[in-house]
Write an enzyme that holds these catalytic residues in place. Sequence first.
Site, PDB file in Angstrom:
ATOM      1  N   LYS A 167       1.032  -1.425   0.016  1.00 21.47           N
ATOM      2  CA  LYS A 167       0.160   0.012   0.224  1.00 21.47           C
ATOM      3  C   LYS A 167       0.554   1.299  -0.625  1.00 21.47           C
ATOM      4  CE  LYS A 167      -4.310  -0.587  -0.128  1.00 21.47           C
ATOM      5  NZ  LYS A 167      -5.597   0.373  -1.147  1.00 21.47           N
TER       6      LYS A 167
ATOM      7  N   SER B  20      -0.154  -9.941  -1.316  1.00 21.34           N
ATOM      8  CA  SER B  20      -0.252  -8.338  -1.368  1.00 21.34           C
ATOM      9  C   SER B  20       0.419  -7.777   0.064  1.00 21.34           C
ATOM     10  CB  SER B  20      -1.462  -8.077  -1.782  1.00 21.34           C
ATOM     11  OG  SER B  20      -2.303  -8.752  -1.447  1.00 21.34           O
TER      12      SER B  20
HETATM   13  C1  LIG Z   1      -3.323  -7.009   1.635  1.00 18.56           C
HETATM   14  C2  LIG Z   1      -3.946  -6.395   0.147  1.00 18.56           C
HETATM   15  N1  LIG Z   1      -3.986  -7.038  -1.026  1.00 18.56           N
HETATM   16  C3  LIG Z   1      -5.023  -6.214  -1.560  1.00 18.56           C
HETATM   17  C4  LIG Z   1      -5.605  -4.892  -1.972  1.00 18.56           C
HETATM   18  C5  LIG Z   1      -6.657  -4.732  -2.553  1.00 18.56           C
HETATM   19  O1  LIG Z   1      -5.740  -3.833  -3.552  1.00 18.56           O
HETATM   20  P1  LIG Z   1      -7.108  -2.821  -4.082  1.00 18.56           P
HETATM   21  O2  LIG Z   1      -7.698  -2.585  -2.963  1.00 18.56           O
HETATM   22  O3  LIG Z   1      -6.060  -1.469  -4.556  1.00 18.56           O
HETATM   23  O4  LIG Z   1      -8.353  -3.045  -4.697  1.00 18.56           O
HETATM   24  C6  LIG Z   1      -5.606  -4.524   0.259  1.00 18.56           C
HETATM   25  C7  LIG Z   1      -6.658  -3.234  -0.180  1.00 18.56           C
HETATM   26  O5  LIG Z   1      -6.459  -2.786   0.515  1.00 18.56           O
HETATM   27  C8  LIG Z   1      -5.071  -5.104   0.427  1.00 18.56           C
HETATM   28  O6  LIG Z   1      -4.772  -4.784   1.795  1.00 18.56           O
END
Ligand SMILES: Cc1ncc(COP(=O)(O)O)c(C=O)c1O
Length: 406
Positions: A58, A309
């Site tokens: 993020k 992510s």
């Molecule tokens: C760990 C994680 N993965 C994926 C996402 C998804 O990102 P986006 O909201 O840009 O689709 C988030 C969003 O907060 C996240 O914290």
Amino acid sequence: MPLQSLLDSLWSNIVEASKILYQALYKTPLVYSNLLSKATGCNVYLKLENLQVTNAFKARGAYFKIYKSIDIARKAGVIAASTGNHAQGVAYSASVLGVEATIFMPETTPPAKINAVKRYGAKVVLHGEIFDDAYRKAVEVAKETGALFVHPFDDPYIIGGQGTIGIEIAEQLSNVDAVLVAIGGGGLISGIGIALKRLKPGVKVIGVEPANAPKYFESRKAGKIMEIEPKPSIADAVVTKSIGELTYSVMNEVVDDVVIVDEELIAEAIYMLLDKAKVVAEGAGALPLAALLSGRLDLKRKNVVLVISGGNIDPTILHRVIMRGLVHERRTAVVSIALRDVPGELRKAVNILYKYRCNIVDIRHDRFSLRTPVGYALVEIVFEAPEPDVIDKVRKELSEIGYLIE
Ligand SMILES: Cc1ncc(COP(=O)(O)O)c(C=O)c1O
């Protein structure tokens, strides 16, 4: 703006972000996982954003957004609404860029989440019962004070920052075939998708959502942005009511497929990442592996990148996931047995476990609840077994000294 010019301008944001981000953030590693490749039949590579600053991707978007609006941010500070990874990304980026950050959260936010943001020096304002209240207040205060509002996903600079992951993947794996990415509001996959379609046009970009919050899945089906009533999910970071307007138009251009996965599969994916790759992922970070395990994608023998992510999982949830994983794999077992309530019966049960070299993790004894037959004691034993088939032998011998309860 016509679609092509929009995509061109977002791509130039990504390129610009890739020139400035690394003053404050990491290029994260891309690692091949032998055991996950064997388990799935694909060549699995993990893009480890759980090792990024604040343990999630993020800060990439947040840093770039604040950097691009630094004059406003210096004058009036930055504001965001989030209880999770976005809050930490904004707080971290603001502190590195030397500006003040205020994060709005609902009053019900657990102290651990508040402290995670405060440790980066941000001010936390608790407002309202639910997230929407905090969000509305944040937007209102930003308007009043002229502070820079940092949206979590629907912003060209946020997409620009997140897209740097796509450039890194293209550099790190020249023969990549498919990239799997979690979708929350869609900023992450929009950025990665734009970058990859420019640099590696043949790559498949696949989005993943929990079945409990299928915002983009439903929107893609309906051909317009749908607002849903999400249910809670272990992938809590991607539970939102809808995707953004900007991200929706981008996703329709760069996302080849979207898969939804159930809670069981997400928990299994968190466990497998830990057990087979020694990677700690939160629910959202494990969505790409859950999609691969779902069997809905035809990617056998392909070079597949899973974007891990984030790794910000609550230790108590991680503990539960691990215990379930161990039970599922029959490395740990839970057996409930009604034993006659006389001296020596529990000892017989313990002796059986000892004979098979099982390690007792927990024993609970219940004589008084109404579900316990009179004259019996209900005993629940949690134990680790040296081999899965030992569990069957133990159960059989225990059933000879009492009644097994399913
Ligand atoms: C760990 C994680 N993965 C994926 C996402 C998804 O990102 P986006 O909201 O840009 O689709 C988030 C969003 O907060 C996240 O914290």
